[in-house]
Design a protein around this motif. Sequence first.
Motif: not given
Length: 60
Positions: A14-25
Amino acid sequence: MKSSSAFYIGTAIVVSSVMAGCGQPGPLYLPKPPTAKGAPTKGPVEPAPVPPPPVIVPAT
């Protein structure tokens, strides 16, 4: 013991998938350098100068 390892694995997913969605697209890029003309920049606006108070001369 088995349930606690499943909890940690699930939390890590869950944590890795949330962090993968962060940032500028989109693609990353560097900003363009300023033009050689010296285009005016929008900076802080200085207040207008305040005139000195009038000098009052006492009547004699």
